[in-house]
Write a protein that holds these residues in place. Structure first.
Motif, mmCIF file in Angstrom:
data_model
loop_
_atom_site.group_PDB
_atom_site.id
_atom_site.type_symbol
_atom_site.label_atom_id
_atom_site.label_comp_id
_atom_site.label_asym_id
_atom_site.label_seq_id
_atom_site.Cartn_x
_atom_site.Cartn_y
_atom_site.Cartn_z
ATOM 1 N N ILE A 42 0.831 -1.213 0.000
ATOM 2 C CA ILE A 42 0.000 0.000 0.000
ATOM 3 C C ILE A 42 0.862 1.259 0.000
ATOM 4 O O ILE A 42 0.454 2.277 -0.541
ATOM 5 N N GLN A 43 2.066 1.184 0.569
ATOM 6 C CA GLN A 43 2.963 2.339 0.482
ATOM 7 C C GLN A 43 3.392 2.559 -0.968
ATOM 8 O O GLN A 43 3.464 3.693 -1.431
ATOM 9 N N ALA A 44 3.648 1.463 -1.685
ATOM 10 C CA ALA A 44 3.997 1.581 -3.104
ATOM 11 C C ALA A 44 2.842 2.211 -3.879
ATOM 12 O O ALA A 44 3.066 3.017 -4.794
ATOM 13 N N GLY A 45 1.622 1.876 -3.503
ATOM 14 C CA GLY A 45 0.453 2.496 -4.133
ATOM 15 C C GLY A 45 0.403 3.991 -3.881
ATOM 16 O O GLY A 45 0.104 4.782 -4.789
ATOM 17 N N GLU A 78 0.045 -3.762 16.545
ATOM 18 C CA GLU A 78 -1.317 -3.660 16.035
ATOM 19 C C GLU A 78 -1.766 -2.205 16.009
ATOM 20 O O GLU A 78 -2.441 -1.768 15.075
ATOM 21 N N GLU A 79 -1.403 -1.446 17.026
ATOM 22 C CA GLU A 79 -1.764 -0.027 17.105
ATOM 23 C C GLU A 79 -1.004 0.785 16.052
ATOM 24 O O GLU A 79 -1.563 1.673 15.410
ATOM 25 N N VAL A 80 0.268 0.470 15.865
ATOM 26 C CA VAL A 80 1.079 1.151 14.847
ATOM 27 C C VAL A 80 0.504 0.876 13.464
ATOM 28 O O VAL A 80 0.317 1.794 12.656
ATOM 29 N N GLU A 81 0.204 -0.387 13.207
ATOM 30 C CA GLU A 81 -0.326 -0.757 11.894
ATOM 31 C C GLU A 81 -1.674 -0.085 11.634
ATOM 32 O O GLU A 81 -1.915 0.439 10.533
ATOM 33 N N LYS A 82 -2.539 -0.068 12.608
ATOM 34 C CA LYS A 82 -3.852 0.570 12.458
ATOM 35 C C LYS A 82 -3.689 2.068 12.179
ATOM 36 O O LYS A 82 -4.349 2.620 11.296
ATOM 37 N N ALA A 83 -2.805 2.725 12.904
ATOM 38 C CA ALA A 83 -2.561 4.154 12.691
ATOM 39 C C ALA A 83 -1.930 4.396 11.322
ATOM 40 O O ALA A 83 -2.242 5.382 10.650
ATOM 41 N N TYR A 84 -1.044 3.492 10.906
ATOM 42 C CA TYR A 84 -0.424 3.614 9.582
ATOM 43 C C TYR A 84 -1.492 3.541 8.489
ATOM 44 O O TYR A 84 -1.510 4.341 7.554
ATOM 45 N N LEU A 85 -2.384 2.566 8.592
ATOM 46 C CA LEU A 85 -3.432 2.400 7.577
ATOM 47 C C LEU A 85 -4.338 3.621 7.515
ATOM 48 O O LEU A 85 -4.715 4.070 6.420
ATOM 49 N N LYS A 102 -3.504 6.707 8.353
ATOM 50 C CA LYS A 102 -2.741 7.826 7.785
ATOM 51 C C LYS A 102 -2.512 7.630 6.290
ATOM 52 O O LYS A 102 -2.533 8.584 5.520
ATOM 53 N N ASN A 103 -2.322 6.389 5.855
ATOM 54 C CA ASN A 103 -2.164 6.123 4.430
ATOM 55 C C ASN A 103 -3.427 6.534 3.675
ATOM 56 O O ASN A 103 -3.348 7.152 2.612
ATOM 57 N N SER A 104 -4.578 6.203 4.233
ATOM 58 C CA SER A 104 -5.850 6.595 3.625
ATOM 59 C C SER A 104 -5.962 8.120 3.560
ATOM 60 O O SER A 104 -6.368 8.688 2.538
ATOM 61 N N GLU A 105 -5.589 8.783 4.643
ATOM 62 C CA GLU A 105 -5.609 10.249 4.670
ATOM 63 C C GLU A 105 -4.667 10.815 3.603
ATOM 64 O O GLU A 105 -5.010 11.780 2.921
ATOM 65 N N ASN A 106 -3.498 10.208 3.448
ATOM 66 C CA ASN A 106 -2.543 10.692 2.448
ATOM 67 C C ASN A 106 -3.080 10.519 1.027
ATOM 68 O O ASN A 106 -2.867 11.385 0.170
#
Length: 174
Positions: free
Chosen positions: A22-25, A153-160, A162-166
């Motif tokens: 998803i980061q590559a996306g 799990e908390e880091v991954e959830k926050a990452y997802l 923020k990725n959506s926000e980006n």
């Protein structure tokens, strides 16, 4: 891409392959909206952005502010930590380095030392572009997450989130 499997983070599975995907996306979305001009070094900018995000997280941790009575971390600490993760993944993608699962321990005795180690690791990776240095950088980052009390799990959830926000930012001419 080069993958390396080592023992799992804290005994729990990490879905790093998915995060790289998803980061590559997001990277493709940004490149579409903001193509790299000829002669521009995006790597230099990405490394500087990585260091800036690390600094923002460190600032939010307040771990070095010996002059302040307010030692409580800011509410935005997790978000700033995840912003660093975005660039950490991006640097791996840039060089074809991808972690699968990672073993780590906090390598330093306190947050100040751990943040300093991360700064050092970013710059060492920038100089060498070596997979071992990338691996050290990733492991040191996860050690920081542990020291900050952020389970994966908390880091991954926050990452997802923020990725959506980006992605939304890219859709709205950010």
């Amino acid at each position: 891409p080069l993958f390396r499997r080592i023992r799992r983070y804290g005994g729990r599975g990490m879905n790093l392959k998915y995060l790289y995907e998803i980061q590559a996306g997001l990277m493709a979305h940004i490149e579409k909206n903001h193509p790299t001009p000829p002669g521009e070094s995006r790597l230099d900018k990405k490394v500087l952005a990585t260091l800036v995000e690390l600094g923002e997280g460190c600032n939010d941790s307040r771990c070095f502010k010996f002059w302040s009575l307010d030692q409580k971390p800011k509410e935005t600490l997790l978000e700033e930590t995840v912003d660093f993760l975005h660039f950490l993944l991006e640097l791996g993608i840039e060089f074809g380095y991808r972690m699968d699962t990672v073993e780590f321990t906090a390598s330093k005795d306190n947050l100040v030392q751990q943040y300093l180690e991360l700064y050092k690791n970013v710059l060492e990776f920038y100089e060498t572009k070596d997979f071992v240095e990338y691996e050290d950088l990733f492991e040191t980052f996860l050690g920081l997450c542990e020291m900050l009390g952020f389970p994966w799990e908390e880091v991954e959830k926050a990452y997802l989130a923020k990725n959506s926000e980006n992605h939304n930012r890219q859709l709205n001419s950010y």
